[in-house]
Motif scaffolding. Structure first.
Motif, PDB file in Angstrom:
ATOM      1  N   GLU A 219      35.519 -36.338 127.337  1.00 45.28           N
ATOM      2  CA  GLU A 219      36.151 -37.611 126.964  1.00 45.28           C
ATOM      3  C   GLU A 219      35.559 -38.141 125.660  1.00 45.28           C
ATOM      4  OE1 GLU A 219      35.340 -40.702 129.817  1.00 45.28           O
ATOM      5  OE2 GLU A 219      36.737 -42.092 128.874  1.00 45.28           O
ATOM      6  N   ARG A 220      36.418 -38.401 124.718  1.00 43.94           N
ATOM      7  CA  ARG A 220      35.980 -38.897 123.404  1.00 43.94           C
ATOM      8  C   ARG A 220      35.542 -40.359 123.525  1.00 43.94           C
ATOM      9  NH1 ARG A 220      38.662 -41.611 119.522  1.00 43.94           N
ATOM     10  NH2 ARG A 220      38.138 -41.250 117.337  1.00 43.94           N
ATOM     11  N   GLN A 221      34.354 -40.656 122.983  1.00 43.56           N
ATOM     12  CA  GLN A 221      33.841 -42.036 122.976  1.00 43.56           C
ATOM     13  C   GLN A 221      33.450 -42.392 121.552  1.00 43.56           C
ATOM     14  OE1 GLN A 221      33.194 -44.110 126.062  1.00 43.56           O
ATOM     15  NE2 GLN A 221      34.789 -42.631 126.541  1.00 43.56           N
ATOM     16  N   VAL A 222      33.614 -43.658 121.183  1.00 41.27           N
ATOM     17  CA  VAL A 222      33.254 -44.094 119.823  1.00 41.27           C
ATOM     18  C   VAL A 222      32.134 -45.128 119.892  1.00 41.27           C
ATOM     19  CG1 VAL A 222      34.098 -45.020 117.639  1.00 41.27           C
ATOM     20  CG2 VAL A 222      35.674 -43.786 119.153  1.00 41.27           C
ATOM     21  N   LEU A 223      31.122 -44.929 119.075  1.00 40.35           N
ATOM     22  CA  LEU A 223      30.023 -45.895 118.929  1.00 40.35           C
ATOM     23  C   LEU A 223      30.226 -46.663 117.627  1.00 40.35           C
ATOM     24  CD1 LEU A 223      27.126 -43.392 119.726  1.00 40.35           C
ATOM     25  CD2 LEU A 223      27.972 -45.171 121.246  1.00 40.35           C
ATOM     26  N   PHE A 224      30.038 -47.969 117.672  1.00 41.24           N
ATOM     27  CA  PHE A 224      30.247 -48.827 116.488  1.00 41.24           C
ATOM     28  C   PHE A 224      28.968 -49.611 116.196  1.00 41.24           C
ATOM     29  CE2 PHE A 224      34.220 -48.440 118.782  1.00 41.24           C
ATOM     30  CZ  PHE A 224      35.190 -48.277 117.818  1.00 41.24           C
ATOM     31  N   TRP A 225      28.685 -49.832 114.927  1.00 41.68           N
ATOM     32  CA  TRP A 225      27.581 -50.715 114.519  1.00 41.68           C
ATOM     33  C   TRP A 225      28.174 -51.820 113.638  1.00 41.68           C
ATOM     34  CZ3 TRP A 225      27.033 -45.609 115.468  1.00 41.68           C
ATOM     35  CH2 TRP A 225      25.913 -45.177 116.172  1.00 41.68           C
ATOM     36  N   ARG A 281      37.155 -36.539 115.168  1.00 40.80           N
ATOM     37  CA  ARG A 281      35.877 -37.146 114.770  1.00 40.80           C
ATOM     38  C   ARG A 281      36.065 -38.415 113.944  1.00 40.80           C
ATOM     39  NH1 ARG A 281      31.369 -35.111 117.554  1.00 40.80           N
ATOM     40  NH2 ARG A 281      32.199 -33.229 118.474  1.00 40.80           N
ATOM     41  N   GLU A 282      37.284 -38.640 113.426  1.00 44.34           N
ATOM     42  CA  GLU A 282      37.529 -39.834 112.613  1.00 44.34           C
ATOM     43  C   GLU A 282      37.782 -41.010 113.569  1.00 44.34           C
ATOM     44  OE1 GLU A 282      39.803 -37.120 112.441  1.00 44.34           O
ATOM     45  OE2 GLU A 282      38.281 -36.179 111.177  1.00 44.34           O
ATOM     46  N   VAL A 283      37.401 -42.196 113.087  1.00 43.88           N
ATOM     47  CA  VAL A 283      37.633 -43.414 113.872  1.00 43.88           C
ATOM     48  C   VAL A 283      38.711 -44.199 113.154  1.00 43.88           C
ATOM     49  CG1 VAL A 283      36.550 -45.524 114.712  1.00 43.88           C
ATOM     50  CG2 VAL A 283      35.234 -43.393 114.649  1.00 43.88           C
ATOM     51  N   ASP A 284      39.799 -44.565 113.870  1.00 42.83           N
ATOM     52  CA  ASP A 284      40.901 -45.214 113.149  1.00 42.83           C
ATOM     53  C   ASP A 284      40.868 -46.737 113.266  1.00 42.83           C
ATOM     54  OD1 ASP A 284      42.181 -45.730 115.595  1.00 42.83           O
ATOM     55  OD2 ASP A 284      43.088 -43.733 115.569  1.00 42.83           O
ATOM     56  N   ALA A 285      41.697 -47.361 112.451  1.00 46.61           N
ATOM     57  CA  ALA A 285      41.687 -48.827 112.321  1.00 46.61           C
ATOM     58  C   ALA A 285      41.992 -49.511 113.664  1.00 46.61           C
ATOM     59  CB  ALA A 285      42.703 -49.241 111.263  1.00 46.61           C
ATOM     60  N   GLU A 286      42.851 -48.885 114.443  1.00 44.82           N
ATOM     61  CA  GLU A 286      43.210 -49.476 115.742  1.00 44.82           C
ATOM     62  C   GLU A 286      41.988 -49.538 116.673  1.00 44.82           C
ATOM     63  OE1 GLU A 286      46.341 -48.012 118.946  1.00 44.82           O
ATOM     64  OE2 GLU A 286      47.003 -47.729 116.866  1.00 44.82           O
ATOM     65  N   GLU A 287      41.169 -48.473 116.631  1.00 43.25           N
ATOM     66  CA  GLU A 287      39.966 -48.453 117.484  1.00 43.25           C
ATOM     67  C   GLU A 287      38.957 -49.515 117.025  1.00 43.25           C
ATOM     68  OE1 GLU A 287      39.508 -43.878 118.885  1.00 43.25           O
ATOM     69  OE2 GLU A 287      39.305 -44.229 116.737  1.00 43.25           O
ATOM     70  N   GLY A 304      30.606 -59.313 112.067  1.00 45.28           N
ATOM     71  CA  GLY A 304      30.560 -59.093 110.619  1.00 45.28           C
ATOM     72  C   GLY A 304      31.184 -57.756 110.268  1.00 45.28           C
ATOM     73  N   PRO A 305      30.943 -57.271 109.044  1.00 48.08           N
ATOM     74  CA  PRO A 305      31.535 -55.992 108.638  1.00 48.08           C
ATOM     75  C   PRO A 305      31.070 -54.826 109.517  1.00 48.08           C
ATOM     76  CG  PRO A 305      30.507 -57.127 106.773  1.00 48.08           C
ATOM     77  CD  PRO A 305      30.137 -57.895 107.989  1.00 48.08           C
ATOM     78  N   LEU A 306      31.949 -53.868 109.687  1.00 42.31           N
ATOM     79  CA  LEU A 306      31.571 -52.648 110.399  1.00 42.31           C
ATOM     80  C   LEU A 306      30.650 -51.840 109.496  1.00 42.31           C
ATOM     81  CD1 LEU A 306      32.131 -50.795 112.919  1.00 42.31           C
ATOM     82  CD2 LEU A 306      33.787 -49.627 111.456  1.00 42.31           C
ATOM     83  N   ARG A 307      29.475 -51.491 109.977  1.00 43.79           N
ATOM     84  CA  ARG A 307      28.552 -50.700 109.143  1.00 43.79           C
ATOM     85  C   ARG A 307      28.777 -49.213 109.319  1.00 43.79           C
ATOM     86  NH1 ARG A 307      22.749 -53.736 108.946  1.00 43.79           N
ATOM     87  NH2 ARG A 307      22.068 -51.750 108.139  1.00 43.79           N
ATOM     88  N   SER A 308      29.001 -48.789 110.558  1.00 41.04           N
ATOM     89  CA  SER A 308      29.272 -47.363 110.777  1.00 41.04           C
ATOM     90  C   SER A 308      29.864 -47.161 112.155  1.00 41.04           C
ATOM     91  CB  SER A 308      27.994 -46.530 110.610  1.00 41.04           C
ATOM     92  OG  SER A 308      27.017 -46.994 111.499  1.00 41.04           O
ATOM     93  N   ALA A 309      30.387 -45.961 112.366  1.00 40.82           N
ATOM     94  CA  ALA A 309      30.954 -45.591 113.669  1.00 40.82           C
ATOM     95  C   ALA A 309      30.842 -44.083 113.797  1.00 40.82           C
ATOM     96  CB  ALA A 309      32.411 -46.026 113.759  1.00 40.82           C
ATOM     97  N   THR A 310      30.677 -43.617 115.016  1.00 38.15           N
ATOM     98  CA  THR A 310      30.607 -42.170 115.224  1.00 38.15           C
ATOM     99  C   THR A 310      31.206 -41.811 116.579  1.00 38.15           C
ATOM    100  OG1 THR A 310      29.136 -40.243 115.044  1.00 38.15           O
ATOM    101  CG2 THR A 310      28.290 -42.078 116.286  1.00 38.15           C
ATOM    102  N   VAL A 311      31.594 -40.561 116.703  1.00 41.97           N
ATOM    103  CA  VAL A 311      32.237 -40.089 117.927  1.00 41.97           C
ATOM    104  C   VAL A 311      31.259 -39.200 118.682  1.00 41.97           C
ATOM    105  CG1 VAL A 311      34.076 -38.552 118.764  1.00 41.97           C
ATOM    106  CG2 VAL A 311      34.566 -40.300 117.036  1.00 41.97           C
TER     107      VAL A 311
END
Ligand SMILES: Cc1cc2nc3c(=O)[nH]c(=O)nc-3n(C[C@H](O)[C@H](O)[C@H](O)COP(=O)(O)OP(=O)(O)OC[C@H]3O[C@@H](n4cnc5c(N)ncnc54)[C@H](O)[C@@H]3O)c2cc1C
Length: 379
Positions: A219-225, A281-287, A304-311
């Motif tokens: 299952e694909r999961q996305v981490l956001f900072w 591996r890309e994170v899209d605007a909707e996510e 605040g602004p998104l600093r990074s994201a990874t899958v």
């Protein structure tokens, strides 16, 4: 067949690096193989931080293993001379009857764990960065905190090598075969034999056990900072515990304090299923918009602004519990690591359990929740 090794471990992420370490420090001749060079960003053990908590909402049976895991992380930290665990305290948040709250309270009560039950107003007062809804409550546990996954994997592998383990990176296993009572494995470079084989290949485990057709899903999961724009200090590790929210029934989001890279948040489950080799591996605007809506709801000053994201993928079993057992038809083969997105904190003790199973055939832990429990093909 003469065995060139006592044990071969395939997959050196969280689980396999720990198993290699525990086996090698017992004096066994261990070969660890990985298709990449752990710690890396292709498997399930990257992303800077992992939560460790003890009032385990998933099931009280995990708690004795967790308590041993805490001891082993402490020992590893001492032996490696590097920081692996940061205690921040932890909050489980949800409505009073939610799985997170009732499960955490059950584990805390059954194992007499130190904890507090807090109202939404108390949470907001004590931890101003968090904004629970009025009908939510929280279970606070002081022992929860953060593991640094890349450093943990690195420490296990370095100390395993110091005990004599051979580590071969960039050497994928192509296939394995039981040559009773031994096992042989073939890679792109060679064929090796051993008395035991540990399969700890994370999201690729199903490929190495294809004959069994195990019911695992990746299952694909996305981490956001996110960068906190206001009240940055309220997200520091001394003021912001790790937190996990069941915001709707069986819908989860969790987060960490800002350790310098931004406030990390992610959903727990709800991602698309796929193959580990073709995971988007890309994170899209909707996510990003979806996660920002949750941030605005529960951590408004982190908007605040998104600093990074990874899958990063989870490897799920049908019931969400781990899979730790012998291969159903090849007793020399141990299977571990599909752990449904909550296994990192246990990897120290799971490595020790695998070493016990490989050397004595038994463990002192009750693994009944984790046994082969689905119809598997005979293999
Ligand atoms: C986004 C995310 C957040 C998470 N958060 C938490 C958390 O907060 N707390 C927690 O406790 N757990 C958490 N988890 C779960 C935990 O991180 C994972 O369960 C754990 O790291 C998985 O470790 P592993 O050893 O099974 O897999 P991996 O670490 O992926 O290791 C598998 C290894 O096998 C290798 N491999 C695969 N195929 C082959 C082959 N054919 N030959 C040789 N090598 C091979 C791979 O290269 C890889 O290095 C999270 C997981 C994710 C994805």
């Amino acid at each position: 067949m003469a065995s060139s090794h006592d044990v071969i471990v395939v997959g050196l992420g969280a689980t396999g690096s720990s198993a290699t370490y525990h086996l090698a420090r017992r004096g066994l001749r261990v070969l660890g193989l990985d298709r990449f060079a752990p710690p890396h960003t292709v498997g399930s053990s990257h992303g800077q931080t992992r939560m460790i908590r003890e009032a385990y909402f998933e099931h009280p049976a995990y708690v004795p293993m967790l308590q041993r895991a805490y001891e082993l992380w402490g020992d590893l930290e001492h032996e490696a001379g590097t920081r692996l665990l940061l205690k921040t305290g932890g909050l489980m948040l949800g409505r009073p009857g939610s799985a997170v709250i009732s499960g955490a309270r059950l584990s805390a009560a059954r194992h007499a764990l130190e904890h507090e039950v807090l109202s939404a107003a108390e949470v907001a007062r004590r931890f101003p960065c968090l904004s629970p809804e009025a009908d939510m409550i929280a279970v606070y546990e002081p022992r929860a905190g953060i593991l640094f996954p890349e450093a943990c994997v690195r420490a296990h592998l370095a100390l395993a090598q110091a005990c004599g383990a051979q580590i071969h990176t960039h050497e994928p296993l192509l296939n394995w075969k039981a040559d009773s009572p031994a096992v042989s494995v073939t890679t792109e470079r060679a064929t090796y034999s051993a008395q035991r084989l540990v399969i700890s290949a994370g999201s690729w485990a199903a490929q190495l056990l294809a004959d069994l057709e195990p019911p695992l899903t990746v299952e694909r999961q996305v981490l956001f900072w996110f960068d906190p724009m206001q009240a940055r200090e309220s997200f520091s590790a001394t003021r912001c515990p790790v937190h996990l929210w069941e915001f709707d029934e069986h819908r989860f989001v969790y987060g960490f304090p800002d350790l310098g890279a931004g406030v990390k948040v992610a959903r727990h489950h709800g991602g698309a299923s796929g193959s580990p080799d073709s995971l988007k591996r890309e994170v899209d605007a909707e996510e990003i918009a979806d996660m920002r809506a949750l941030v605005r709801r529960f951590l408004p000053s982190a908007d605040g602004p998104l600093r990074s994201a990874t899958v990063c993928p989870y490897t799920n079993t049908p019931d969400g519990h781990f899979w730790i057992d012998r291969h159903p038809t090849c007793a020399s083969v141990l299977i571990a690591s599909p752990c449904s997105g909550h296994g990192f904190k246990f990897s120290s003790v799971v490595g020790e359990i695998l070493a016990d199973l490989a050397t004595h055939g038994t463990t002192s832990f009750d693994l009944s929740l984790f046994r082969n429990r689905w119809p598997l093909r005979s293999g």
